[in-house]
Structures are given as C-alpha cells and as structure tokens.
Scaffold this motif. Structure first.
Motif, PDB file in Angstrom:
ATOM      1  N   GLY A 292       3.699   0.314  -1.472  1.00  0.00           N
ATOM      2  CA  GLY A 292       2.950   0.510  -0.075  1.00  0.00           C
ATOM      3  C   GLY A 292       2.488   2.135  -0.113  1.00  0.00           C
ATOM      4  N   ALA A 347       5.356  -0.897   9.162  1.00  0.00           N
ATOM      5  CA  ALA A 347       4.264  -1.306   8.420  1.00  0.00           C
ATOM      6  C   ALA A 347       3.031  -1.015   8.754  1.00  0.00           C
ATOM      7  CB  ALA A 347       4.474  -2.822   8.091  1.00  0.00           C
ATOM      8  N   THR A 350       2.369   2.505   8.606  1.00  0.00           N
ATOM      9  CA  THR A 350       2.015   2.896   7.237  1.00  0.00           C
ATOM     10  C   THR A 350       0.583   2.503   6.910  1.00  0.00           C
ATOM     11  OG1 THR A 350       2.987   1.100   6.272  1.00  0.00           O
ATOM     12  CG2 THR A 350       4.478   3.069   6.413  1.00  0.00           C
ATOM     13  N   CYS A 351       0.346   1.459   7.276  1.00  0.00           N
ATOM     14  CA  CYS A 351      -1.170   0.671   7.033  1.00  0.00           C
ATOM     15  C   CYS A 351      -2.366   1.508   7.662  1.00  0.00           C
ATOM     16  CB  CYS A 351      -1.133  -0.523   7.702  1.00  0.00           C
ATOM     17  SG  CYS A 351      -2.784  -1.346   7.503  1.00  0.00           S
ATOM     18  N   CYS A 354      -2.257   5.112   5.362  1.00  0.00           N
ATOM     19  CA  CYS A 354      -2.951   5.256   4.219  1.00  0.00           C
ATOM     20  C   CYS A 354      -4.354   4.939   4.301  1.00  0.00           C
ATOM     21  CB  CYS A 354      -2.365   3.705   3.276  1.00  0.00           C
ATOM     22  SG  CYS A 354      -0.644   4.052   2.633  1.00  0.00           S
ATOM     23  N   SER A 447      -3.126   0.654   1.735  1.00  0.00           N
ATOM     24  CA  SER A 447      -3.286   0.052   3.317  1.00  0.00           C
ATOM     25  C   SER A 447      -3.273  -1.386   3.320  1.00  0.00           C
ATOM     26  CB  SER A 447      -4.600   0.722   3.681  1.00  0.00           C
ATOM     27  OG  SER A 447      -4.654   0.186   5.236  1.00  0.00           O
ATOM     28  N   ILE A 448      -3.831  -2.089   2.239  1.00  0.00           N
ATOM     29  CA  ILE A 448      -3.925  -3.404   2.287  1.00  0.00           C
ATOM     30  C   ILE A 448      -2.517  -4.027   1.909  1.00  0.00           C
ATOM     31  CG2 ILE A 448      -4.712  -5.548   1.037  1.00  0.00           C
ATOM     32  CD1 ILE A 448      -7.297  -3.920   0.521  1.00  0.00           C
ATOM     33  N   CYS A 450       0.176  -2.797   2.753  1.00  0.00           N
ATOM     34  CA  CYS A 450       1.002  -2.562   4.044  1.00  0.00           C
ATOM     35  C   CYS A 450       0.826  -3.560   5.064  1.00  0.00           C
ATOM     36  CB  CYS A 450       0.867  -1.192   4.656  1.00  0.00           C
ATOM     37  SG  CYS A 450       1.595   0.195   3.734  1.00  0.00           S
ATOM     38  N   ALA A 451      -0.459  -3.903   5.135  1.00  0.00           N
ATOM     39  CA  ALA A 451      -0.985  -5.056   5.970  1.00  0.00           C
ATOM     40  C   ALA A 451      -0.431  -6.346   5.657  1.00  0.00           C
ATOM     41  CB  ALA A 451      -2.539  -5.188   6.044  1.00  0.00           C
ATOM     42  N   THR A 453       2.514  -6.645   4.367  1.00  0.00           N
ATOM     43  CA  THR A 453       4.012  -6.616   4.608  1.00  0.00           C
ATOM     44  C   THR A 453       4.284  -6.814   6.098  1.00  0.00           C
ATOM     45  OG1 THR A 453       4.123  -4.430   3.107  1.00  0.00           O
ATOM     46  CG2 THR A 453       5.886  -4.768   4.908  1.00  0.00           C
TER      47      THR A 453
END
Length: 482
Positions: A292, A347, A350-351, A354, A447-448, A450-451, A453
């Motif tokens: 991530g 998560a 963080t998404c 990023c 970012s993807i 994290c998504a 996650t």
C-alpha cells in the motif's frame, strides 16, 4: 486429508462449545463477562517492558535518515555505500523473522526478547565505534536480526498475557512505541552526532533487558510446554492475587492439550486446509500493508517533498506531529470500535492520501496548479501517515498474534513476519525505479491496493475484539470446517 479436516472441525466445534458457551458455532458473540479482567499493574508493566522492543524497532528504522549526512562526511562513504548500510537492516530482519517462531517456542517469549536485545546492543555498539563501512554494515545487520526477532515475539507475548477486553489496546501500544522510536530519532538526530545517536539507541535495549527479569513468562507458552503449575502461577500474577483464574487456566490447558493431540506442528501442517483462512488473513494483511506504499513514503518522504517543490524539513516535522497523536488515538479506539472498522477507515485514508500524492505529480507534469500541487502533496503524505498510524500500522500485527493456534503459531508467525519484511525490501528497493517510470502512476497503483484492502477486510478478516485467543481460534476452525 478430507477426513482429517472433518474430524478436526468436529473436535473444534465440540471444543468451542466447551470453552465458550457464549459463542455460537458461526462465531457470533453473545453477551457475557466470561474471563473479563481488569488491567493489573503486572500486566501494564509486562506490556511496557515488551513494547520497549517496538521502541527499539522504531529507533533502528528511524536512525538512517538523520544519520546519513554525518556518516557519509565522517567515514567518507559514497551514496551507494550508505545505501547498503540502510538496506542491510532489512536483510538481517528477514533472517531474524525466519528463525523467530522456532526460537520463541524454544526459549520462551521472555528469553527470545532478551536474546534479541543482545544482538541489538551489539549492533548499536558496532555502529558507535565503527571506523569504516565494514563494521558499520555488520552492526546494522546485527541490529536488523534483533528487530526481526522482536517484530514477531513482542505482539505474540502481549496478546498472550492481556485480558481479552484489553488485548487490542495493549497490543496496539506496539505501534505507538515504534512510532515514538522513529520520531525521537528524527528529532534528536538533528542536534546530535550520529555516534551519540547510536549510543542513545542502546538505552531501550538495556531497559528491556533489565525489565525481563521482573515480568512473568507467557502462561500459554508454559501450558504448551506442559508446565501447568508455572502456567497457573504466571496467570495468577498477571490477573492479581485475589483473582479467580480457575476457568481461564482450564480453558488454556484444555485447548493446548487438544491441539497437541491434533497435530505435530510441522511447517507443511501450516498449509493444510484447516489453517487456510488464518493464513490468508495473516499473510494478506501483511502484503496489503507493505504494497500500500507505507515504506515508499516513510523512507522517501523528503525526496517526495523535494520532487513536488515543498520544504523537506517542514514536511518531515509535520509528519511527526501527525503520527504520534493519531497512533495514540488508534490505541484508544482498538477495543472500542473493533479491529475491522479501524482497518477499513485506515485503508480508506491511505487510499485518499496516495491518490492526492499521485494527483499532485500529475498536475506538475501537466503544468497545472503549480502553486497548489506542493500543498496537495504535503496533504496527501499527512493524510496517509495519519491514516496508516490509526490502523494499518498496528492492527495487522495484533490480528497475526490472535488468529493462529499455539501448535502452528511459531511457523505461522515466522512466515507472516518474513512476508512483511520481504515486502519492505521490495518496495524500498524498487521505489526509486518506479518513480522514474511514473511518479503519479506508482501512487495511483498504491491507492488502488489500499482500496482493495478495504474489500479484503470486509470479506475475510474476522472481528476479534472481546474474545479470548482460544475462542477466536476455535470459532475460526469451526467456521472453516463447515
């Protein structure tokens, strides 16, 4: 194998009913005060001593950035030689992680922490007295080996000694102490020499080493070693002299005896069907945590700020200011909101972080909003740092310590820890090349991930708040056997 799994599931269902009458076979929690216990002074002290190992971890990770210019100037190292010094910590940590589970099973949780501290002390002292790159790298390698052991044994010990209603918050103290270790190194390292900074790194090692003589061993490890009297004595110290520990001791003993009859704790046993869910959750969280983008941002935050035209000094201080209080908030929320909500909110943050960093790089490439894009990059880094500190930093380690039964905890914990450190190495090594490929592209990929996650947590990660370790493992086994 199918027959073995069926028999295991039937045994787990019976065991679940026996040790936890307030949990149904589908894992639904019902109202109960079963084994509810306050935090005694011994539990608090034991947690602080163990979490000192996480402070050692944070100090080791945070040391290389403030020490870089001083070491290069004093020892005449090239940038490539210093890069070896910085990265060799990860190599040592992977070696330590591979051995961590077996050592913790052989020497006990306390013994393993003491063993780790010796390697950390040797590492710091080698750096303090280094006259060239050889001793410098040897010290860093020894330090990495020590923190590789600590990264497994500290969360396991804390999870095994704390009452179920407080386990999440106490285990989350690991991330708080690690955060403090990094932050102190960043701040203090700006005003003192690199040798003095390394000498300061020995202090938490010595404090933990002394503290290990006064805290009890894990009752669950003692039970696994068939040391029943010692198990009950340690549990009594942890729960208080006047506490009734008979039911909790019986649960630990019954569950340990059942697991010993079911399997013989080999590495191949870990990959059997009955542990699939636990393995997917443990490994999956570590993979998603690392890929991530956390180490890309932690290790290269200054470079990111410079690339976007923002002051690296101001950005680094802002990261420290955000990181510590948000990590403390995560500790306070761990046993109130539960693990799953905290992970999903973290998560999502963080998404967003990023995405904002990637967008700032994209705007720069397109020559748009030139005055605003550096601020967007700073905002993205701070959003990511705060969100990661809230949950994704500490919760995966808490869950790792909770979901694996004692008979495979050594193998599983080693595997999960190795995966984490291997992911750290991949990202820290490849990030500069990926930035040359596409600055905005790599952060959009982060970012993807994290998504994804969020979806992973929603579908696969169990809620472990308010359950004993035996209840968690028995209910997961029962679920898998259906």
């Amino acid at each position: 194998m199918e027959r073995e799994s069926t028999e295991y599931g039937q045994t787990s269902s019976l065991l679940l009913t026996r040790i936890s009458p307030d949990i149904s076979c589908d894992g639904e929690r019902q109202q109960s005060s079963y084994f509810s216990s306050p935090a005694t002074a011994v539990v608090v002290l034991s947690t602080l001593v163990a979490a000192s190992g996480s402070y050692v971890f944070g100090s080791a990770v945070g040391y290389s950035s403030p020490a870089q210019s001083g070491i290069i100037d004093d020892l005449g190292l090239s940038l490539a030689e210093y890069a070896v010094f910085g990265s060799i910590l990860t190599i040592g940590a992977m070696v330590g992680a591979v051995m961590s589970g077996k050592i913790a099973d052989l020497m006990g949780r306390r013994g393993t922490m003491g063993f780790s501290d010796i390697f950390c002390l040797i590492g710091w002292l080698a750096i303090v007295f280094a006259k060239g790159s050889w001793w410098l790298n040897l010290g860093r390698l020894s330090l990495g080996y020590g923190i590789g052991l600590l990264s497994y044994v500290v969360p396991v010990y804390i999870a095994e000694i704390t009452p179920k209603d407080l386990r999440g918050a106490f285990a989350a103290a690991i991330q708080l102490m690690s955060c403090c270790g990094v932050s102190v190194m960043y701040l203090v390292g700006t005003v003192i020499s690199w040798r003095t900074l390394a000498l300061i790194g020995t202090i938490p090692c010595m404090l933990q080493l002394l503290g290990l003589f006064i805290i009890p061993e894990s009752p669950r490890w003692l039970a696994k070693k068939t040391r029943g009297n010692d198990c009950e004595a340690a549990l009594q110290r942890l729960r208080g002299n006047n506490a009734n520990i008979s039911e909790e001791a019986a649960e630990i003993r019954d569950y340990t005896e059942t697991l010993q009859r079911l399997s013989d704790s080999r590495m191949l046993e870990l990959f059997s069907r009955k542990y699939t869910h636990s393995l997917i959750v443990g490994v999956g969280l570590m993979v998603l945590q690392q890929f991530g983008g956390v180490n890309a941002i932690v290790y290269y935050a200054s470079a990111i700020f410079v690339s976007t035209g923002f002051s690296s000094g101001t950005g680094s201080i802002a990261m420290v200011v955000v990181k510590v209080p948000v990590t403390l908030l995560g500790v306070l929320l761990m046993d109130k909101t539960g693990r799953r909500p905290l992970l999903m909110v973290s998560a999502a943050g963080t998404c967003l972080g990023c995405f904002l960093i990637g967008l700032s790089f994209l705007l720069q490439d397109l020559q748009l909003w030139k005055d605003f894009s550096p601020i967007m990059a700073l905002g993205g880094v701070l959003v990511f740092t705060g969100s990661f500190s809230l949950g994704m930093g500490g919760v995966p380690w808490v869950i790792m310590a909770e979901i694996f039964p004692m008979n495979v905890k050594a193998e599983a914990g080693s595997l999960v820890t190795v995966v984490n450190w291997f992911g750290t190495w991949i990202i820290s090594y490849a990030f500069n090349f990926l930035m040359e490929w596409s600055s905005e592209g790599i952060f959009f990929i982060f970012s993807i991930i994290c998504a994804l996650t969020i979806l992973f947590v929603a579908k696969l990660v169990p809620e472990t708040k308010g359950r004993t370790l035996e209840e968690i493992q028995a209910s997961m086994n029962s679920f898998r056997a259906k």
